[in-house]
Design a protein around this motif. Structure first.
Motif, mmCIF file in Angstrom:
data_model
loop_
_atom_site.group_PDB
_atom_site.id
_atom_site.type_symbol
_atom_site.label_atom_id
_atom_site.label_comp_id
_atom_site.label_asym_id
_atom_site.label_seq_id
_atom_site.Cartn_x
_atom_site.Cartn_y
_atom_site.Cartn_z
ATOM 1 N N ILE A 56 69.015 18.698 32.318
ATOM 2 C CA ILE A 56 68.168 17.579 34.233
ATOM 3 C C ILE A 56 67.152 17.260 33.465
ATOM 4 O O ILE A 56 67.620 15.807 33.092
ATOM 5 N N MET A 57 66.009 17.504 32.856
ATOM 6 C CA MET A 57 65.044 16.650 31.742
ATOM 7 C C MET A 57 65.298 16.418 30.541
ATOM 8 O O MET A 57 65.638 15.142 30.070
ATOM 9 N N VAL A 58 66.310 16.795 29.670
ATOM 10 C CA VAL A 58 66.729 16.093 28.504
ATOM 11 C C VAL A 58 67.545 15.075 28.934
ATOM 12 O O VAL A 58 67.556 14.753 27.962
ATOM 13 N N ARG A 59 68.211 15.752 29.586
ATOM 14 C CA ARG A 59 69.600 14.205 30.222
ATOM 15 C C ARG A 59 69.251 13.311 30.235
ATOM 16 O O ARG A 59 69.662 11.963 30.268
ATOM 17 N N ALA A 70 73.667 28.107 24.857
ATOM 18 C CA ALA A 70 73.567 27.864 26.380
ATOM 19 C C ALA A 70 72.833 26.110 25.216
ATOM 20 O O ALA A 70 73.597 25.458 25.867
ATOM 21 N N LEU A 71 72.175 26.420 24.559
ATOM 22 C CA LEU A 71 71.536 24.718 23.545
ATOM 23 C C LEU A 71 73.393 24.082 23.005
ATOM 24 O O LEU A 71 73.362 23.080 23.310
ATOM 25 N N GLY A 72 73.892 24.764 22.574
ATOM 26 C CA GLY A 72 75.203 24.597 21.312
ATOM 27 C C GLY A 72 76.775 23.471 22.853
ATOM 28 O O GLY A 72 77.127 22.759 22.825
ATOM 29 N N ALA A 73 76.246 24.400 23.896
ATOM 30 C CA ALA A 73 77.278 23.966 25.189
ATOM 31 C C ALA A 73 76.103 22.201 25.680
ATOM 32 O O ALA A 73 76.977 21.279 25.819
ATOM 33 N N LEU A 74 74.870 22.444 25.508
ATOM 34 C CA LEU A 74 74.424 21.360 26.522
ATOM 35 C C LEU A 74 74.312 20.281 25.045
ATOM 36 O O LEU A 74 75.341 19.123 25.435
ATOM 37 N N SER A 75 74.505 20.280 23.842
ATOM 38 C CA SER A 75 75.193 19.534 22.821
ATOM 39 C C SER A 75 76.351 18.717 22.663
ATOM 40 O O SER A 75 76.590 17.994 23.237
ATOM 41 N N GLU A 76 77.154 20.282 23.846
ATOM 42 C CA GLU A 76 78.797 19.484 23.086
ATOM 43 C C GLU A 76 79.158 18.637 24.520
ATOM 44 O O GLU A 76 79.952 17.749 24.256
ATOM 45 N N SER A 77 77.852 19.472 26.030
ATOM 46 C CA SER A 77 78.561 18.636 26.854
ATOM 47 C C SER A 77 77.949 17.270 27.323
ATOM 48 O O SER A 77 78.687 15.996 27.650
ATOM 49 N N LEU A 78 77.190 16.843 26.085
ATOM 50 C CA LEU A 78 76.457 15.452 26.176
ATOM 51 C C LEU A 78 77.221 14.229 25.119
ATOM 52 O O LEU A 78 76.123 13.668 24.241
ATOM 53 N N GLY A 79 78.188 15.293 23.952
ATOM 54 C CA GLY A 79 78.965 14.143 22.626
ATOM 55 C C GLY A 79 77.918 14.495 21.777
ATOM 56 O O GLY A 79 77.873 13.899 21.022
ATOM 57 N N ARG A 80 77.448 15.510 21.172
ATOM 58 C CA ARG A 80 76.104 16.220 20.413
ATOM 59 C C ARG A 80 75.256 14.736 20.421
ATOM 60 O O ARG A 80 75.495 13.943 19.063
ATOM 61 N N PRO A 81 74.558 14.212 20.860
ATOM 62 C CA PRO A 81 74.372 12.883 21.077
ATOM 63 C C PRO A 81 73.215 13.238 19.593
ATOM 64 O O PRO A 81 72.684 13.630 18.502
ATOM 65 N N PRO A 82 73.095 12.065 18.715
ATOM 66 C CA PRO A 82 72.083 11.862 17.298
ATOM 67 C C PRO A 82 70.554 12.192 17.868
ATOM 68 O O PRO A 82 69.962 12.091 17.176
ATOM 69 N N GLY A 83 70.643 11.689 19.024
ATOM 70 C CA GLY A 83 69.155 11.691 19.517
ATOM 71 C C GLY A 83 68.552 13.177 20.488
ATOM 72 O O GLY A 83 67.757 12.969 20.344
ATOM 73 N N LEU A 84 69.356 13.810 19.947
ATOM 74 C CA LEU A 84 69.302 15.604 20.487
ATOM 75 C C LEU A 84 68.981 16.111 19.060
ATOM 76 O O LEU A 84 70.350 16.821 18.738
ATOM 77 N N LEU A 85 68.131 17.098 19.522
ATOM 78 C CA LEU A 85 68.050 18.093 17.726
ATOM 79 C C LEU A 85 67.385 19.279 18.793
ATOM 80 O O LEU A 85 66.806 19.636 19.860
ATOM 81 N N ALA A 86 68.651 20.741 18.539
ATOM 82 C CA ALA A 86 68.737 21.670 19.029
ATOM 83 C C ALA A 86 67.604 22.949 18.496
ATOM 84 O O ALA A 86 67.885 22.890 17.418
ATOM 85 N N ILE A 87 66.609 23.357 19.483
ATOM 86 C CA ILE A 87 66.190 24.567 18.160
ATOM 87 C C ILE A 87 66.124 25.568 19.224
ATOM 88 O O ILE A 87 65.083 26.218 19.833
ATOM 89 N N ALA A 88 66.696 26.330 18.338
ATOM 90 C CA ALA A 88 66.552 27.926 18.746
ATOM 91 C C ALA A 88 65.851 28.713 18.632
ATOM 92 O O ALA A 88 65.585 28.664 17.472
ATOM 93 N N CYS A 89 64.740 29.444 19.271
ATOM 94 C CA CYS A 89 64.017 30.322 19.505
ATOM 95 C C CYS A 89 62.990 30.852 19.869
ATOM 96 O O CYS A 89 63.006 30.815 21.913
#
Length: 287
Positions: free
Chosen positions: A24-27, A45-64
């Motif tokens: 929610i905060m990311v969106r 889950a990170l990938g699903a979030l990015s996909e649901s947002l249309g993979r915006p360039p302003g979002l960097l997914a960091i799995a850690c």
């Protein structure tokens, strides 16, 4: 006017980004034009979030896994490498009762039923990781002469009733008060943000309460948007309860209604040494 009005575009690192509150905060922050690095242990889950947002360039997914100190350092480095700056850290990542051995999920474990490795992992993720992330991020905030640290802790009731979760979050609350005193004068606002009670997310297990009566995670959007805005300059040392944020409220007026000093400074009145902290010592006034 929207909750995030009066803002500049910032670079924000959000931990626990793929979870209920984190997503929610990311969106919300992306909608205000901020660049967001979302860190989470759940790569899928990170990938699903990015996909649901249309993979915006302003979002960097960091799995850690933030239980590892190196992961905290690498998360900050990856954020700066991608966006060239880092202005804010939202320490939302945490583990709760679902991380206690299965037999203990529905009840409070007794003192001798908490394995050492479980205790250590709670504190590594819920308490130590926020400290390490902020240590790594501080040079960039100081260089920008602007910064925000937002720590998601929990209710006083949970602190007193849920181990190891409550103890780890109580420690983060105390750390937040100290950081607010240290960093507020540098233009780096330190505040706590909590929903205000059980929230309908996967983080909260079945506690015998109807999911429909729980708080909605969307209540986190308005306060986090305002905290990352320019209009929140000077607001620090406060604990905002998202459920108390007035509907449609904006600006410091709404924040004051929904907040109180970090921690419970009135408990200092029980001391027989020293004195109760002043407003300045407790992190400053609301503005």
């Amino acid at each position: 006017m929207v909750a995030g009005a009066g803002r500049s575009s910032r670079t924000v690192l959000v931990t626990g980004a793929a979870g209920g509150l984190g997503s929610i905060m990311v969106r919300a922050l992306l909608s205000d034009g901020h660049r967001v690095a979302g860190a989470d242990a759940d790569d899928a889950a990170l990938g699903a979030l990015s996909e649901s947002l249309g993979r915006p360039p302003g979002l960097l997914a960091i799995a850690c896994d933030l239980a590892a100190p190196a992961a905290c350092r690498e998360a900050v480095q990856a954020t700066v490498a991608a966006f060239g700056s880092l202005h804010a850290v939202i320490n939302n990542a945490g583990i709760g009762s679902r991380s206690v051995p299965a037999a203990r999920v529905q009840s409070q474990p007794a003192l001798d039923e908490i394995p050492c490795d479980v205790w250590d992992r709670f504190f590594a993720i819920n308490t130590r990781a926020p400290m390490l992330l902020c240590q790594e991020a501080l040079p960039f905030m100081r260089a920008a002469q602007w910064g925000r640290i937002v720590n998601v802790t929990t209710s006083f009731r949970s602190m007193l009733n849920a181990l190891p979760y409550g103890a780890s979050k109580a420690a983060l609350e105390c750390m937040s008060a100290v950081w607010a005193r240290e960093l507020g004068q540098l233009g780096i606002g330190v505040n706590v943000l909590v929903p205000g009670g059980p929230t309908d997310t996967a983080f909260v297990p079945d506690i015998g309460m109807a999911r429909s009566s729980m708080l909605r995670p969307e209540i986190m959007a308005a306060p986090i948007r305002w905290l990352l805005s320019d209009s929140s300059d000077g607001f620090h040392g406060r604990r905002i309860t998202a459920a108390r944020w007035p509907d449609g409220g904006v600006g410091v007026e709404a924040a004051v209604v929904a907040s109180r000093p970090i921690g419970w400074p009135e408990l200092a009145g029980d001391a027989v040494w020293g004195h109760a902290p002043t407003a300045a010592e407790n992190g400053g006034a609301s503005t």
